[in-house]
Design an enzyme around this catalytic site. Structure first.
Site, short mmCIF file in Angstrom:
data_model
loop_
_atom_site.label_atom_id
_atom_site.label_comp_id
_atom_site.label_asym_id
_atom_site.label_seq_id
_atom_site.Cartn_x
_atom_site.Cartn_y
_atom_site.Cartn_z
N GLU A 80 0.56 -1.10 0.20
CA GLU A 80 -0.06 -0.12 -0.67
C GLU A 80 0.95 1.27 0.25
OE1 GLU A 80 -2.94 0.65 2.65
OE2 GLU A 80 -3.03 -2.01 3.37
N CYS A 112 -4.34 -5.10 2.76
CA CYS A 112 -3.92 -5.59 3.01
C CYS A 112 -2.93 -6.95 2.20
CB CYS A 112 -3.81 -5.98 4.47
SG CYS A 112 -3.84 -4.16 5.77
N HIS A 234 -4.84 -12.71 8.53
CA HIS A 234 -3.82 -11.38 8.49
C HIS A 234 -3.76 -11.05 10.40
CE1 HIS A 234 -3.24 -7.50 7.18
NE2 HIS A 234 -4.39 -7.07 7.86
#
Lengths: 350, 131
Positions: A80, A112, A234
């Site tokens: 990102e 992400c 995550h």
């Protein structure tokens, strides 16, 4: 069979504690620490960015794979925080590791999840036989607006994986992706910091998609949580992946090795890939690993790997992820942190 | 000022530590040279330098040139890499006062210069204390 032939991570040396951020904004540090299950986060040095982190992770992956870099047919970097809006990160990484010029490079963005999608595409090239080796990287110097809840977690780090079909250290057994169009977190063009939907980022975004990814891959593979030695999801904070793990039927023993967020923070595109690298650092032959990323917007990529007999032979060839995380960190005060992260408005130098 | 041609020209050395070794006498040059200053040889073989070594000289910069004021104070040094080649670079990731002769270091890939807010970025190696 296709799989990982080399892996490596990189985490910057600097850290800032939750208390240090909280005292500036008049926030209650204990409640943040408890609520987010987060004690501190990594901070990139002023001369570090996604390119430098990706290069260091890629160099570690190459040390472990011990292959000529010229044989790597593709370098994909998911992030990102690519340093340029227009000019690729991937070419800089490929140039630095010596994979140029016979190499396909691309930069990926999917909040992400960009790191795991770079892995997904790299796997496709080697599975199809189009390339002998392909590299997928997830790396970020994550942005969080001053005073926002994200500032407590947005950190820096990355991991790189070289995929191939020869001398595999972890076979890729199954992969599955789960996507919807969900506006839970975004950053518009020219904006410095992302915005998010607050509580909307939980049940309807993170939990829905990670659950979808994990349940989908379990159904596809006809496996159950107890079939895995390790899992990693995550990790935007400590609370989300641990709650997710428990709800899906995984135990702390399964997710402990890959759960780095309490002292690392949220490395965005690097989060689940770095967790996977920490698991590969300690996994033994035959261990089965489940990884599920999450990217706002939103989606999850899930992978099932099985460690091979070759894995222990390469684990010690490069620095281990926990070593980067735990050895000699340097703690910053908030003033130095804002300077490092270029949050201070200055006059332009002549 | 850093410019795209300069960045591109220095890439093999700055990105990959590419040196050359005289085919006649074996002397290593970094950055690479066209003529060996020891034996006048003109044939060289490419070699990649080691990325670990130790500090053999250092100084602290407190009045930096334009473009480096954010880093001040910072340490510049000469590092002897494994294999004996000496390079000059910044020693980063530590207080300048901590840098001493003999400090073991590793070379890491870092951003070394940038052309303002909108210009090109230059990358190269910096030494950091071995962790």
């Amino acid at each position: 069979m296709a799989g990982i032939v080399g892996y490596g991570a990189y985490i910057p040396r600097y850290r800032i504690r939750v208390e240090e951020i909280a005292k500036v904004w008049g926030a209650d540090a204990p409640s943040y620490k408890k609520g987010l299950m987060l004690r501190e986060k990594s901070v990139p040095a002023p001369d570090q960015d996604t390119i430098t982190i990706a290069v260091e992770a890629a160099k570690n992956a190459l040390k472990r794979a011990a292959i000529p870099p010229a044989k790597i047919g593709a370098v994909y970097v998911g992030s990102e925080s690519h340093p340029y809006a227009v000019k690729p990160t991937g070419t800089a990484v490929a140039e630095a590791i010596g994979a140029i010029p016979d190499c396909h490079c691309a930069d990926l963005e999917f909040a992400c999840k960009a790191g795991s999608e770079s892995m997904f595409i790299a796997f496709s090239h080697v599975k199809s036989g189009e390339m002998e080796y392909a590299m997928g990287i997830g790396a970020d110097t994550s942005q969080g607006a001053p005073g926002d809840a994200l500032e407590y977690s947005a950190s820096a780090g990355g991991a790189a994986f070289i995929m191939g079909t020869k001398d595999v250290v972890a076979t890729l057994d199954v992969q599955y992706s789960f996507m919807t169009d969900t506006p839970d977190f975004w950053r518009r063009e020219y904006m410095h910091y992302p915005r998010h939907g607050g509580r909307f980022t939980g049940d309807l975004a993170y939990f829905k998609h990670v659950r979808g990814g994990v349940e989908g891959i379990l159904k596809k593979s006809k496996m159950k949580p107890k079939d895995f030695r390790y899992c990693v999801f995550h990790q935007p904070n400590g609370k989300f992946p641990t709650r997710m793990g428990k709800e899906l039927g995984f135990t702390e023993e399964q997710y402990r090795a890959g759960l780095l967020v309490p002292t690392l923070g949220n490395t965005y595109s690097g989060a689940s890939p770095i967790g996977l690298s920490a698991i590969l650092d300690e996994a033994k032959p035959g261990d089965r690993i489940l990884m599920c990323s999450f990217g706002s917007g939103a989606g999850s990529d899930a992978f099932i790997f099985t460690a091979t007999a070759r894995l222990p032979k390469i684990q010690g060839r490069a620095r281990k992820t926990r070593d980067y995380l735990d050895t000699n960190p340097v703690y910053l005060e908030y003033g130095a942190y804002t300077k490092f992260r270029r949050k201070i408005l200055k006059n332009v130098e002549d | 000022m850093i410019t795209p041609p300069v960045v591109r020209r220095n890439t093999p050395q700055r990105y990959r530590l590419e040196a050359n070794k005289c085919a006649k006498c074996g002397k290593v040059f970094f950055p690479p040279r066209l003529v060996c200053d020891a034996c006048r040889g003109r044939k060289f073989a490419p070699v990649t330098l080691a990325d670990t070594g130790k500090v053999v000289a250092c100084t602290v910069i407190r009045t930096p040139p334009t473009g480096f004021s954010d880093l001040s104070p910072y340490c510049m040094g000469i590092v002897e890499l494994k294999g004996g080649t000496r390079i000059q670079c910044q020693i980063a990731d530590c207080e300048p006062e901590r840098v001493k002769i003999g400090l073991p270091v590793t070379l890491e890939f870092r951003r070394v210069q940038e052309d303002g807010e909108s210009g090109v970025l230059a990358y190269a190696y910096k030494a950091v204390p071995a962790r």
